[in-house]
Design an enzyme around this catalytic site. Structure first.
Site, PDB file in Angstrom:
ATOM      1  N   THR A 176       0.797  -1.307   0.115  1.00 55.47           N
ATOM      2  CA  THR A 176      -0.065   0.047   0.072  1.00 55.47           C
ATOM      3  C   THR A 176       1.006   1.162   0.137  1.00 55.47           C
ATOM      4  O   THR A 176       0.650   2.131  -0.741  1.00 55.47           O
ATOM      5  CB  THR A 176      -0.912  -0.141   1.195  1.00 55.47           C
ATOM      6  OG1 THR A 176      -1.536  -1.336   1.153  1.00 55.47           O
ATOM      7  CG2 THR A 176      -1.633   1.299   1.214  1.00 55.47           C
ATOM      8  N   THR A 213       2.129  -4.215   4.692  1.00 58.68           N
ATOM      9  CA  THR A 213       2.179  -4.799   6.197  1.00 58.68           C
ATOM     10  C   THR A 213       1.478  -6.182   6.347  1.00 58.68           C
ATOM     11  O   THR A 213       1.997  -6.464   7.575  1.00 58.68           O
ATOM     12  CB  THR A 213       0.919  -3.776   6.682  1.00 58.68           C
ATOM     13  OG1 THR A 213      -0.290  -3.847   6.088  1.00 58.68           O
ATOM     14  CG2 THR A 213       1.452  -2.308   6.539  1.00 58.68           C
ATOM     15  N   ASP A 214       1.078  -6.607   5.353  1.00 55.16           N
ATOM     16  CA  ASP A 214       0.600  -8.200   5.949  1.00 55.16           C
ATOM     17  C   ASP A 214       1.522  -8.961   6.277  1.00 55.16           C
ATOM     18  O   ASP A 214       1.395  -9.705   7.258  1.00 55.16           O
ATOM     19  CB  ASP A 214      -0.098  -8.810   4.449  1.00 55.16           C
ATOM     20  CG  ASP A 214      -1.549  -8.495   4.306  1.00 55.16           C
ATOM     21  OD1 ASP A 214      -1.992  -7.539   5.007  1.00 55.16           O
ATOM     22  OD2 ASP A 214      -2.131  -9.343   3.806  1.00 55.16           O
ATOM     23  N   LYS A 269       1.641  -7.847  13.622  1.00 57.21           N
ATOM     24  CA  LYS A 269       0.437  -7.422  12.918  1.00 57.21           C
ATOM     25  C   LYS A 269      -0.815  -7.956  13.670  1.00 57.21           C
ATOM     26  O   LYS A 269      -1.290  -9.066  13.427  1.00 57.21           O
ATOM     27  CB  LYS A 269       0.378  -7.448  11.444  1.00 57.21           C
ATOM     28  CG  LYS A 269      -0.904  -6.674  10.911  1.00 57.21           C
ATOM     29  CD  LYS A 269      -0.915  -6.452   9.323  1.00 57.21           C
ATOM     30  CE  LYS A 269      -2.113  -5.649   8.877  1.00 57.21           C
ATOM     31  NZ  LYS A 269      -2.160  -5.746   7.406  1.00 57.21           N
TER      32      LYS A 269
END
Lengths: 427, 427
Positions: free
Chosen positions: A103, A179-180, A258
């Site tokens: 992203t 970020t995953d 996360k």
């Protein structure tokens, strides 16, 4: 279409009337006067707002019903201002930004309106002008993937790239990353690049930059400040904090998860405060020890992916583990229950796996706290079967470390010794 | 030996000198005067402390070097006091305590010094005298297992037992349960016993009752208060709160996780405040909606364990999923990354599994937050492949629900409809 990317209906008409295109600097008179860059909209949104990126790095959504006037600021004015800034900054520290996708990379590139992760240095400086005041940023696109598509071979590419510049004059390195799976990548780099001479910050964005709540610019600015001012070595994840909108936190790359699907403060250091807390004027250090347990730079860039992560649960069919040995897996990281347990139904397959020389490590699906297998009989039974307790290592970190340890050792004893050695604050 | 169970060295000598045995009521003069029951020590500890269970339900460890006098209180005095209490309580509500094993059951039975989970009503009332003031407690030992050894067949036994007393005059039911897999059991009971007429509390203990920090008595007292005073239906987990030593919290059985290996406040409601907060004088209700979405009691006591939980990670070998179809699995619950993603490397095996009629559900390994698969291309790809997003359902709850849904439906469409129907606040 890309000139008005993501806008439709009423907001599209308004932009066309005023000849304002995505990427233009514009001034909007509404309840207040806003000056900023017109952002594209990537995610499905209504047609009654226009998104502007303000100089502060924040985005704002302006209701078109309240807009009195839209003025486009001629591009020459901005360009010359920008070039001047670039000149001034030659004395600042040098930072390299390596873009891998996600992203943050794809969406920051709003000038073209495309979703490609083209983060050239000039584009970046234009997108986040604050950066040019802190550092001279070189930028390089390594690849362009959503992080759920990143595989261990991508980790290796990043590590090789970093290893190739370990003698450069960069004060620090930013890795723009989805970020995953950011914490898997940060774990690998932590082990593979033990002792790397300058700090490395993985930076992502939980909200795309066309949304008013985007954290892309804020995270990049904070990471740049951190890299140029903190004077530490280590692999860190630098992301928005949850508690405050003004705070970015810096997590140790081996101790972070996360823990929320969508909120900006999704990343958390497990079992401790984050290593650093970054506010506009201050960087607060919480980290007591050095990140790397060995100060010498000793890259070890191999890995072997024949590791399985087994989350135990009631009703777990032991045949699934039996099959792992058939598939040639060399290590199993268990996510046991509580202090590090699996049911008695698993004992036979564990015994067999051990006999075949498979490394068996125990972590906990509780995620926080430490495995302690000496408290109950069942834990002691598992120790007797040859399961190695991995203390408070996060299961995902243990998985990555097992891949790395396998790749960098020639037998199971060596591999086990690497697993139990604290390399990069993973314990 | 069992008379002095767990004591050794100096502390054992001191107890022998004073003829004080485990289970005796004794008075110790030290810095203060302590009156309580001498507790056994189960876990390896030093030999310089004696553990006393005070009337408050708390345990205290007393350093033997500070002990001036130990007096054993004759057992007649206690017995008669106890019998009297029992009589008074006949007008109180009735609670059934079903013991299944775990730290709370095994260790509360300190009178005999044995680790067996014998929780007879009289033993329980003697161990935790406060209970007799709140309710008349019947007690029954269903089985005796550490919870990591509990399997779906144990869930069924508990559910069948509960179903058999659904028409009784009990105001509520306590299930004493090991903490490791408590949230799996609470999930199953929530689905299997939808609409159960009285509240059910699963109660465990993070610290064994021979330790000063044990939460066994406190949790039992709070659960009994909750069941007799709260006037709600539902399956709850009642455990120590973290924030305060005086607070016990009550979590919805489908929204709770054990998030720490050892601390007393290990259990957390995901994504929300706990349903109830229980302090000594007050029960605060946070829960807005009813726990069961259908008020009628409709037991559905079947299950099918052919469900696998697949935690995706970089380097995940898709062959592991291929093997699941070979092993006859009928449903796969993915713990995807972020908003509910798995890498492109998985697309082929997912397509194949779908073709074979396997149910494919998506949860997130972030654990908190909701799966949202329409934000990114990769999520939309997975939706196209037939993966069903399970919103904010916890992965462990989704696993258990899939087992239950499979057992109570005759085809995949019915099963999918059950999975997506909110039964017990799992969404």
């Amino acid at each position: 279409m890309s000139e008005f990317r993501g806008y439709s209906g009423k907001s599209l008409s308004l932009l066309k009337e005023n000849n304002a295109k995505v990427g233009d600097s514009i001034k909007i008179t509404s309840d207040l006067t806003y000056t900023g860059i017109l952002m594209p909209r990537y995610e499905s949104g209504d047609d009654s707002h226009i998104i502007l990126k303000l100089k502060s790095g924040y985005n704002v959504g302006i209701n078109i019903n309240e807009i009195q006037k839209i003025e486009v600021i001629p591009s020459q004015e901005i360009k010359s201002e920008h070039v001047e800034k670039q000149k001034e900054n030659l004395s600042l520290p040098k930072i390299l930004l390596i873009s891998t996708g996600g992203t943050i990379a794809s969406k920051v590139d709003y000038r073209t309106g495309a979703v490609t992760p083209a983060l050239s240095a000039s584009e970046l400086n234009e997108a986040v002008p604050e950066l040019a005041k802190i550092a001279n940023i070189d930028s390089e696109v390594l690849f362009s993937e959503y992080s759920e598509n990143l595989q261990p071979e991508h980790w290796l590419k990043i590590a090789e790239k970093l290893d190739s510049i370990s003698n450069s004059d960069y004060a620090g390195i930013i890795i723009a990353h989805g970020t995953d799976t950011m914490h898997y990548t940060s774990s690998f780099l932590s082990f593979a690049l033990s002792g790397f001479p300058v700090p490395i910050a993985l930076v992502g964005s939980q909200r795309s930059s066309d949304r008013p709540s985007s954290d892309a610019a804020l995270n990049l600015i904070a990471a740049t400040k951190f890299l140029t001012e903190s004077n530490v070595k280590g692999i860190f994840v630098v992301m928005h904090n949850n508690a405050s909108d003004e705070t970015v936190v810096c997590h140790k790359g081996t101790r972070v998860r996360k823990n929320h699907t969508s909120k900006r403060g999704a990343f958390e250091t497990m079992g401790d405060d984050p290593a650093f807390i970054i506010t506009e004027n201050k960087i607060k250090k919480n980290m007591g020890d050095d990140f790397f347990k060995n100060t010498k730079y000793e890259p070890k860039l191999r890995l072997d992916t024949k590791v399985s992560l087994v989350k135990y649960h009631p009703g777990y069919d032991p045949k699934q583990v039996e099959n792992l040995t058939k598939l040639g897996f060399k290590a199993i990281i268990f996510e046991g229950t509580g202090l590090g347990h699996v049911g008695k139904t698993m004992y036979n397959v564990i015994k067999d796996a051990k006999k075949q020389g498979i490394f068996l490590g125990m972590t906990s699906q509780c995620l926080d706290g430490s495995v302690r297998m000496t408290v109950y009989d069942s834990g002691r039974d598992l120790l007797d079967l040859g399961i190695i307790p991995l203390e408070n290592m996060i299961s995902e970190t243990a998985l990555v470390k097992a891949m790395w340890s396998l790749g960098n050792s020639s037998n199971i004893e060596e591999m086990q010794a690497l697993m139990l050695k604290n390399i990069a604050s993973e314990f």
